[in-house]
Design a protein around this motif. Structure first.
Motif, PDB file in Angstrom:
ATOM      1  N   THR A  38     -21.864  -7.062 -10.935  1.00 19.91           N
ATOM      2  CA  THR A  38     -21.508  -7.205  -9.419  1.00 19.91           C
ATOM      3  C   THR A  38     -22.468  -8.770  -9.726  1.00 19.91           C
ATOM      4  O   THR A  38     -21.489  -9.474  -8.793  1.00 19.91           O
ATOM      5  N   LEU A  52     -25.782  -8.223  -0.895  1.00 22.07           N
ATOM      6  CA  LEU A  52     -25.111  -8.294  -1.895  1.00 22.07           C
ATOM      7  C   LEU A  52     -25.714  -7.770  -3.191  1.00 22.07           C
ATOM      8  O   LEU A  52     -25.304  -6.696  -3.494  1.00 22.07           O
ATOM      9  N   GLU A 105     -26.865  -4.559  -2.096  1.00 21.33           N
ATOM     10  CA  GLU A 105     -26.076  -3.140  -1.465  1.00 21.33           C
ATOM     11  C   GLU A 105     -24.848  -2.656  -2.117  1.00 21.33           C
ATOM     12  O   GLU A 105     -24.035  -1.891  -2.385  1.00 21.33           O
ATOM     13  N   ARG A 106     -24.151  -4.028  -2.455  1.00 22.50           N
ATOM     14  CA  ARG A 106     -22.995  -3.626  -3.200  1.00 22.50           C
ATOM     15  C   ARG A 106     -22.567  -3.859  -4.482  1.00 22.50           C
ATOM     16  O   ARG A 106     -22.134  -2.866  -4.632  1.00 22.50           O
ATOM     17  N   LEU A 148     -20.054   0.521   0.247  1.00 29.75           N
ATOM     18  CA  LEU A 148     -18.638  -0.557  -0.073  1.00 29.75           C
ATOM     19  C   LEU A 148     -17.703  -0.256   1.502  1.00 29.75           C
ATOM     20  O   LEU A 148     -16.892  -1.360   1.428  1.00 29.75           O
ATOM     21  N   THR A 183     -17.139  -3.770   3.255  1.00 35.39           N
ATOM     22  CA  THR A 183     -16.091  -4.979   2.038  1.00 35.39           C
ATOM     23  C   THR A 183     -14.663  -4.965   1.997  1.00 35.39           C
ATOM     24  O   THR A 183     -14.008  -4.034   1.959  1.00 35.39           O
ATOM     25  N   SER A 227     -13.428  -1.742  -0.502  1.00 36.17           N
ATOM     26  CA  SER A 227     -13.091  -0.797   0.370  1.00 36.17           C
ATOM     27  C   SER A 227     -12.182  -0.380  -0.913  1.00 36.17           C
ATOM     28  O   SER A 227     -11.773   0.682  -1.140  1.00 36.17           O
ATOM     29  N   ALA A 248     -16.273  -6.781  -5.905  1.00 31.37           N
ATOM     30  CA  ALA A 248     -16.833  -7.271  -5.553  1.00 31.37           C
ATOM     31  C   ALA A 248     -18.350  -7.766  -5.458  1.00 31.37           C
ATOM     32  O   ALA A 248     -18.610  -8.161  -4.328  1.00 31.37           O
ATOM     33  N   ALA A 289     -17.999 -10.859  -1.769  1.00 34.58           N
ATOM     34  CA  ALA A 289     -19.723 -11.096  -1.659  1.00 34.58           C
ATOM     35  C   ALA A 289     -20.014 -12.813  -1.311  1.00 34.58           C
ATOM     36  O   ALA A 289     -20.735 -13.187  -0.943  1.00 34.58           O
TER      37      ALA A 289
END
Length: 218
Positions: free
Chosen positions: A42, A66, A68-69, A118, A121, A124, A163, A167
């Motif tokens: 990611t 980022l 968190e994603r 997510l 974002t 999702s 993801a 971002a």
């Protein structure tokens, strides 16, 4: 790898309110055991876009969004991976039902927290599609005996690609999706040439939602 440590820390932060302690400890153990490749991929996808567009690739520990994603992708993967293991090697048949019950709960928590990270974002809908595909695969495997286990890694790596590049403000190209599924099908490992491969398949001019699948596309 520095990114793996930052992703693991973000994942643990997402479950830091989980009680009782035995559940949190089990999550900690599973995050240590499973490959961190989906989360790292990611970040690599996001950084490939940033580099191509001349932007700095900041320290992940300082890039909360980022991280968190990546943690969301990782949590979904670990939760589904554990569910897959439980379906294949059922502890209830070997007298270890208590451990199995704990792991079912843990897997549910991991997937739910991954969704939470997510939820707002562009990835999702892709996350929902991954879980739906996993459920279908498990049903088919149970009814036919056919092994579809490898599909999970392919789908999760594609989720990681979505993801990551979104971002950085762009949509995944078909070539990036193909690379993601190829990597997911090769023991879900990341090659040393990953940076060069990503540079060849990302497009910094791809904006909007082109190439980003929604749940109706699956």
């Amino acid at each position: 790898m520095q990114e793996a440590g930052a992703i693991r820390a973000a994942a643990l932060d997402a479950v830091d309110d989980v009680d009782p302690q035995v559940i949190y400890d089990r999550i900690d153990e599973l995050l240590d055991r499973e490959s961190m490749a989906p989360g790292v991929f990611t970040v690599a996808c996001a950084n490939a876009i940033r580099e191509r567009s001349g932007r700095a690739t900041d320290d992940l520990e300082a890039d909360d969004a980022l991280a968190e994603r990546a943690a969301g992708v990782q949590l979904i993967y670990v939760g589904l991976s554990r569910t897959r293991t439980l379906a294949a090697d059922q502890p209830w048949t070997t007298g270890d039902g208590e451990a199995g019950n704990l792991d079912i709960l843990v897997a549910d928590i991991l997937v739910a927290r991954g969704f939470y990270l997510l939820a707002r974002t562009e990835a999702s809908d892709e996350a929902v599609a991954v879980v739906r595909a996993f459920g279908r695969d498990q049903t088919v495997a149970r009814e036919t005996g056919e092994s579809l286990d490898a599909n999970l890694e392919r789908d999760v790596f594609e989720l990681a690609a979505v993801a990551g590049v979104t971002a950085a403000g762009v949509s995944p190209t078909p070539q990036l999706r193909e690379l993601a599924t190829d990597l997911g099908g090769s023991d879900a490992s990341l090659p040393r040439t990953l940076h060069e491969q990503l540079t060849a398949v990302v497009n910094v001019d791809s904006g909007g939602t082109d190439g980003v699948r929604t749940s109706v596309d699956h």
